[in-house]
Design a protein around this motif. Sequence first.
Motif, PDB file in Angstrom:
ATOM      1  N   GLU A 214      24.943  35.784  38.455  1.00 40.91           N
ATOM      2  CA  GLU A 214      24.184  36.780  37.716  1.00 40.91           C
ATOM      3  C   GLU A 214      24.713  38.189  37.930  1.00 40.91           C
ATOM      4  O   GLU A 214      24.315  39.120  37.257  1.00 40.91           O
ATOM      5  N   LEU A 215      25.626  38.326  38.905  1.00 41.84           N
ATOM      6  CA  LEU A 215      26.147  39.636  39.241  1.00 41.84           C
ATOM      7  C   LEU A 215      27.640  39.725  38.979  1.00 41.84           C
ATOM      8  O   LEU A 215      28.376  40.335  39.738  1.00 41.84           O
ATOM      9  N   ALA A 216      28.102  39.099  37.926  1.00 37.52           N
ATOM     10  CA  ALA A 216      29.509  39.164  37.578  1.00 37.52           C
ATOM     11  C   ALA A 216      29.921  40.612  37.341  1.00 37.52           C
ATOM     12  O   ALA A 216      29.131  41.420  36.858  1.00 37.52           O
ATOM     13  N   PRO A 217      31.158  40.991  37.720  1.00 37.84           N
ATOM     14  CA  PRO A 217      31.589  42.369  37.508  1.00 37.84           C
ATOM     15  C   PRO A 217      31.609  42.730  36.036  1.00 37.84           C
ATOM     16  O   PRO A 217      31.447  41.879  35.163  1.00 37.84           O
ATOM     17  N   ASP A 220      35.665  44.241  32.338  1.00 36.97           N
ATOM     18  CA  ASP A 220      37.091  44.238  32.654  1.00 36.97           C
ATOM     19  C   ASP A 220      37.395  43.375  33.881  1.00 36.97           C
ATOM     20  O   ASP A 220      38.552  43.058  34.148  1.00 36.97           O
ATOM     21  N   GLY A 221      36.376  42.991  34.640  1.00 41.58           N
ATOM     22  CA  GLY A 221      36.559  42.060  35.743  1.00 41.58           C
ATOM     23  C   GLY A 221      37.317  42.589  36.941  1.00 41.58           C
ATOM     24  O   GLY A 221      37.789  41.813  37.766  1.00 41.58           O
ATOM     25  N   VAL A 222      37.444  43.873  37.095  1.00 44.66           N
ATOM     26  CA  VAL A 222      38.215  44.444  38.200  1.00 44.66           C
ATOM     27  C   VAL A 222      37.519  44.171  39.529  1.00 44.66           C
ATOM     28  O   VAL A 222      36.332  44.447  39.694  1.00 44.66           O
ATOM     29  N   VAL A 223      38.261  43.589  40.465  1.00 45.52           N
ATOM     30  CA  VAL A 223      37.715  43.358  41.802  1.00 45.52           C
ATOM     31  C   VAL A 223      38.482  44.125  42.868  1.00 45.52           C
ATOM     32  O   VAL A 223      38.037  44.226  44.013  1.00 45.52           O
ATOM     33  N   MET A 224      39.646  44.687  42.507  1.00 45.46           N
ATOM     34  CA  MET A 224      40.410  45.489  43.447  1.00 45.46           C
ATOM     35  C   MET A 224      41.352  46.417  42.703  1.00 45.46           C
ATOM     36  O   MET A 224      41.834  46.087  41.618  1.00 45.46           O
ATOM     37  N   SER A 225      41.590  47.590  43.272  1.00 45.22           N
ATOM     38  CA  SER A 225      42.640  48.470  42.771  1.00 45.22           C
ATOM     39  C   SER A 225      43.515  48.887  43.939  1.00 45.22           C
ATOM     40  O   SER A 225      43.092  48.839  45.096  1.00 45.22           O
ATOM     41  N   TYR A 240      45.397  47.540  38.938  1.00 44.38           N
ATOM     42  CA  TYR A 240      44.065  46.937  38.931  1.00 44.38           C
ATOM     43  C   TYR A 240      44.196  45.417  38.895  1.00 44.38           C
ATOM     44  O   TYR A 240      45.091  44.864  38.240  1.00 44.38           O
ATOM     45  N   PHE A 241      43.260  44.742  39.605  1.00 39.31           N
ATOM     46  CA  PHE A 241      43.350  43.292  39.743  1.00 39.31           C
ATOM     47  C   PHE A 241      41.983  42.642  39.533  1.00 39.31           C
ATOM     48  O   PHE A 241      40.941  43.206  39.868  1.00 39.31           O
ATOM     49  N   THR A 242      42.036  41.431  38.960  1.00 38.48           N
ATOM     50  CA  THR A 242      40.870  40.554  38.924  1.00 38.48           C
ATOM     51  C   THR A 242      41.248  39.285  39.683  1.00 38.48           C
ATOM     52  O   THR A 242      42.326  39.220  40.280  1.00 38.48           O
ATOM     53  N   ARG A 243      40.369  38.304  39.719  1.00 39.56           N
ATOM     54  CA  ARG A 243      40.689  37.039  40.390  1.00 39.56           C
ATOM     55  C   ARG A 243      40.827  35.925  39.363  1.00 39.56           C
ATOM     56  O   ARG A 243      40.052  35.854  38.414  1.00 39.56           O
ATOM     57  N   ASP A 244      41.800  35.041  39.569  1.00 34.38           N
ATOM     58  CA  ASP A 244      41.938  33.891  38.694  1.00 34.38           C
ATOM     59  C   ASP A 244      41.027  32.762  39.185  1.00 34.38           C
ATOM     60  O   ASP A 244      40.249  32.938  40.141  1.00 34.38           O
ATOM     61  N   LEU A 245      41.106  31.600  38.546  1.00 39.80           N
ATOM     62  CA  LEU A 245      40.217  30.492  38.888  1.00 39.80           C
ATOM     63  C   LEU A 245      40.443  29.973  40.300  1.00 39.80           C
ATOM     64  O   LEU A 245      39.565  29.327  40.884  1.00 39.80           O
ATOM     65  N   GLU A 246      41.595  30.259  40.879  1.00 42.22           N
ATOM     66  CA  GLU A 246      41.887  29.829  42.245  1.00 42.22           C
ATOM     67  C   GLU A 246      41.570  30.914  43.269  1.00 42.22           C
ATOM     68  O   GLU A 246      41.856  30.763  44.454  1.00 42.22           O
ATOM     69  N   GLY A 247      40.991  32.025  42.794  1.00 41.32           N
ATOM     70  CA  GLY A 247      40.610  33.099  43.696  1.00 41.32           C
ATOM     71  C   GLY A 247      41.724  34.051  44.061  1.00 41.32           C
ATOM     72  O   GLY A 247      41.558  34.892  44.955  1.00 41.32           O
ATOM     73  N   GLN A 248      42.869  33.963  43.385  1.00 43.46           N
ATOM     74  CA  GLN A 248      43.991  34.831  43.678  1.00 43.46           C
ATOM     75  C   GLN A 248      43.904  36.113  42.850  1.00 43.46           C
ATOM     76  O   GLN A 248      43.401  36.122  41.723  1.00 43.46           O
ATOM     77  N   PHE A 249      44.402  37.224  43.428  1.00 45.37           N
ATOM     78  CA  PHE A 249      44.435  38.482  42.697  1.00 45.37           C
ATOM     79  C   PHE A 249      45.506  38.431  41.604  1.00 45.37           C
ATOM     80  O   PHE A 249      46.657  38.052  41.865  1.00 45.37           O
ATOM     81  N   PRO A 251      46.905  40.842  38.024  1.00 46.80           N
ATOM     82  CA  PRO A 251      46.751  42.132  37.347  1.00 46.80           C
ATOM     83  C   PRO A 251      45.826  42.013  36.138  1.00 46.80           C
ATOM     84  O   PRO A 251      45.729  40.969  35.485  1.00 46.80           O
ATOM     85  N   CYS A 252      45.140  43.106  35.821  1.00 47.99           N
ATOM     86  CA  CYS A 252      44.260  43.128  34.656  1.00 47.99           C
ATOM     87  C   CYS A 252      44.223  44.538  34.080  1.00 47.99           C
ATOM     88  O   CYS A 252      44.732  45.483  34.682  1.00 47.99           O
ATOM     89  N   SER A 253      43.647  44.658  32.893  1.00 47.41           N
ATOM     90  CA  SER A 253      43.536  45.948  32.214  1.00 47.41           C
ATOM     91  C   SER A 253      42.101  46.453  32.348  1.00 47.41           C
ATOM     92  O   SER A 253      41.170  45.845  31.811  1.00 47.41           O
ATOM     93  N   PRO A 254      41.907  47.564  33.046  1.00 47.79           N
ATOM     94  CA  PRO A 254      40.550  48.068  33.279  1.00 47.79           C
ATOM     95  C   PRO A 254      40.027  48.869  32.091  1.00 47.79           C
ATOM     96  O   PRO A 254      40.793  49.316  31.229  1.00 47.79           O
ATOM     97  N   SER A 255      38.714  49.056  32.093  1.00 46.75           N
ATOM     98  CA  SER A 255      38.101  49.918  31.096  1.00 46.75           C
ATOM     99  C   SER A 255      38.354  51.377  31.439  1.00 46.75           C
ATOM    100  O   SER A 255      38.711  51.714  32.577  1.00 46.75           O
ATOM    101  N   THR A 256      38.156  52.249  30.470  1.00 43.31           N
ATOM    102  CA  THR A 256      38.335  53.686  30.692  1.00 43.31           C
ATOM    103  C   THR A 256      37.401  54.188  31.782  1.00 43.31           C
ATOM    104  O   THR A 256      37.783  55.012  32.626  1.00 43.31           O
ATOM    105  N   LEU A 257      36.183  53.665  31.803  1.00 47.69           N
ATOM    106  CA  LEU A 257      35.209  54.086  32.808  1.00 47.69           C
ATOM    107  C   LEU A 257      35.662  53.690  34.207  1.00 47.69           C
ATOM    108  O   LEU A 257      35.560  54.487  35.156  1.00 47.69           O
ATOM    109  N   THR A 258      36.192  52.474  34.348  1.00 45.20           N
ATOM    110  CA  THR A 258      36.678  52.023  35.656  1.00 45.20           C
ATOM    111  C   THR A 258      37.853  52.873  36.117  1.00 45.20           C
ATOM    112  O   THR A 258      37.921  53.280  37.281  1.00 45.20           O
TER     113      THR A 258
END
Length: 383
Positions: A214-217, A220-225, A240-249, A251-258
């Motif tokens: 219920e608390l998904a980011p 943009d799914g960013v969990v680390m920069s 910027y990084f998110t996690r894949d299905l195996e929990g690995q970091f 790269p991802c594209s963040p929102s302007t706000l992030t």
Amino acid sequence: MSAPDFGPGHVVPEQVPLTANPREDVIALSHDLLDHGLVVRTWGNVSARVRGNAFVITPSGRSYSTMQPEDLSEVDDDGQASGPFKPSSEYPMHALCYRLRADAAMVIHTHQPYASALSVSPESFELSDEHARLLGQDILPIASYGLPGTHTLHHGVEQVLFDHPDVNVVLMRAHGALVCGTSKSDALARATRLEQVCREIYERLVPQSLTEAELAPDADGVVMSRRTCTPPDSAGQIEYFTRDLEGQFVPCSPSTLTVRLHEQCYAKREDVTAIHVCTDSQVSTFFGRTLTPQLDDFAQIVGLRADNRLGSNVVLLSRAALCLGIDEGDAAAIEYVLEKNARAARIAEITGEAGLSTFDSLLMNVVYRLKYSKRAGAAPSGH
């Protein structure tokens, strides 16, 4: 270094249990504790009896991952320490464990999450039959509070061990856990079972109205920069990084706000090179609020409070918490401490406990900064 005052009853037993290779076993058990998430970085300490009441113990501020058997400090029957490095500041506590527990071959001090959270409870826990069977004791006692490394802390543990001769697992108020084991495997089993028991007690005491799902980011799914240079002149110098299905970091594209928020954090703190985004379910109950120290390591690393100020090590926003570190490992360790302190704070809210005093919190934070943060290029270490 002066020997600690062991007090009356300091007895050296003629025959005591020893592990096959005490120094190697301390190193191996330290790695096991890291692998099981019961310690992070260099926090906590591990010892093994070598003869009588003498033992070897992990030195202060040394990394478990690179520690060698010859790096360990040795403490003799009279409490005199020797070795290439200063022993853990908690070595007198280990000494009293070997004195009061003749069957102890190894002793562990951990800062494991759920045990630490329950340590702020006002009273010791009477264990259910199942939990008593797991831990081998009917009660989970809580030793009185004392600042890390002090006689007050050690005396509180000593009193518990003296009052409860059948107890080998003790919680230290607002601090962590102490485990005495008859062998390396026994010590590890007790520590892991302790965390299982404490988590089950926690989930019984604390309403579990929120879940990670219920608390998904944010979208943009960013969990680390991670900042690639200092200071940043543009968002292109922050990855910027998110996690894949195996929990690995990945790269991802963040929102302007992030992007704007993370850039502001890095601009405010030139020493920060990594930010972890925490959406832990228990931390979420403090989003948009102020979280004060319930545990020693939170006071040391975060300070007197965490709120929405961008300059602190933890920033509590409305939908997430930002953990600011001097490197990726430091950011992860701060997230670990934040999640523990949030759980302790939920217990404190239920029981009406006030948390650590402002004086003690400030003292620990100042000492921590002076001792560790001014080591050029050094990541924060434990006692």
